[in-house]
Enzyme design. Structure first.
Site, PDB file in Angstrom:
ATOM      1  N   SER A  44      36.176 117.358  14.738  1.00  0.00           N
ATOM      2  CA  SER A  44      35.693 118.533  14.019  1.00  0.00           C
ATOM      3  C   SER A  44      35.413 118.156  12.562  1.00  0.00           C
ATOM      4  CB  SER A  44      36.711 119.672  14.128  1.00  0.00           C
ATOM      5  OG  SER A  44      36.131 120.894  13.734  1.00  0.00           O
ATOM      6  N   LYS A  94      30.999 143.255   5.282  1.00  0.00           N
ATOM      7  CA  LYS A  94      32.084 142.705   4.472  1.00  0.00           C
ATOM      8  C   LYS A  94      33.267 142.333   5.347  1.00  0.00           C
ATOM      9  CE  LYS A  94      34.509 141.551   0.926  1.00  0.00           C
ATOM     10  NZ  LYS A  94      34.230 140.271   0.252  1.00  0.00           N
TER      11      LYS A  94
END
Length: 340
Positions: free
Chosen positions: A168, A220
């Protein structure tokens, strides 16, 4: 049904415990920030040739007799004198270490080490990074990778050695190397993005507990632990993951154009032997083997930037590392990671 309720209550306790730990760590971090003096760190430089020489000489003293030792030392002195007379200059290898946690905390030291070596390193030298990381936060490993990109941009050859794992975010760093060396059973790959979180909204609702999320901006907050998640929020969250994945793939492809991205950017990992076949690594070799070889023909300098920490800072760092380990173990169990 009773099992689900018990499980939800257990999950809620776990989340509460994690939040409590985070609050404690935040308090510790506040203590750490008080009175912190800037520029209190220093760069440590160790010549690894001396380390290898000490190992060899210790073995020679145990196995060779006095006459053999005398002859060997005489030959070494003669060779060194000839090299000095001929004006031969040995190339330099700067050795860095990166042991990555979830937050890529080692970047704080890496950035100073890279800045230091770039004041002297040239295209005739080499940087060797001994990398170990299973990945973590996108922004943390993005910054770590950017530090290594500075080495490539300066035209200094970069070799990345992976003895255990570079997955990763760890592979995001590794791919920047001009060469990637891997131990035969190191873990590489995991070019993917993942995010997961529990949601206890239904449990709270059952017990008549309201939890409100107030935002300014449509996206948000997309998914929450305590609030009610919507399908629109899930779609936006998934869209953000896909965008991040595309950026990840583009970054790897820039430095490893030989990779078949559609084949390897699936989130899978491969052991070194298989990773070489996928072109994720260039050669199967441990860092010990490679550095021992380079020490015969070059001067090896290990760089480590050490920050002087106060007692509260050391306590906070220990607590942070402990929490990282707890979270990593929990993560591994959720993903049923296999261990040998």
């Amino acid at each position: 049904m009773e099992f689900l309720v018990d499980y939800a209550e257990f999950l809620l306790r776990t989340v509460t415990l994690v939040i409590a730990l985070i609050v404690v760590l935040a308090a510790i971090a506040a203590l750490r920030s008080k009175g912190r003096s800037k520029g209190s760190g220093h760069l440590e430089v160790n010549k690894l040739n001396d380390f290898y020489k000490a190992l060899r000489e210790r073995l020679e003293h145990s196995l060779l007799d006095k006459a053999q030792l005398k002859a060997r030392r005489k030959l070494e002195a003669k060779t060194a004198k000839a090299e000095k007379k001929a004006g031969e200059s040995r190339s330099r290898v700067f050795v860095l270490d990166f042991d990555g946690d979830i937050k890529a905390s080692a970047t704080d030291n890496l950035r100073h080490e890279v800045t230091a070596l770039l004041t002297l390193a040239t295209a005739e030298d080499e940087v060797v990074l001994r990398l170990e990381s299973g990945g973590g936060m996108v922004h943390g490993y993005g910054l770590a990778a950017s530090q290594l990109a500075r080495i490539r941009q300066a035209g200094v050859p970069l070799t990345v050695c992976v003895d255990k794992v570079a997955a990763s975010g760890g592979y995001m760093m590794a791919c920047i190397g001009n060469r990637i060396l891997s131990a035969p059973f190191a873990i590489l790959g995991s070019i993917g993005v993942v995010a997961q979180l529990p949601n206890v909204h239904r449990l709270l609702k059952k017990h008549d507990i309201d939890f409100e999320v107030l935002t300014a901006g449509e996206y948000k907050r997309t998914l929450t632990v305590f609030g009610e998640n919507t399908e629109k929020g899930r779609e936006k969250f998934q869209e953000d993951l896909e965008i991040t994945h595309e950026l990840f793939k583009d970054f790897v492809a820039r430095y490893r154009p030989q990779l078949e991205m559609d084949e390897i950017a699936t989130g899978e990992v491969w052991l070194g032997l298989a990773a070489q076949g996928k072109l994720l690594v260039d050669e199967l070799k441990t860092s010990d083997e490679y550095l021992a070889e380079r020490a015969r023909e070059a001067d090896l300098f290990q760089l480590h930037y050490a920050e002087k920490k106060s007692l509260p800072e050391r306590f906070g760092l220990a607590a942070s590392v402990a929490l990282d380990r707890v979270l990593l173990n929990w993560w591994n169990r959720l993903n049923q990671q296999r261990f040998w």
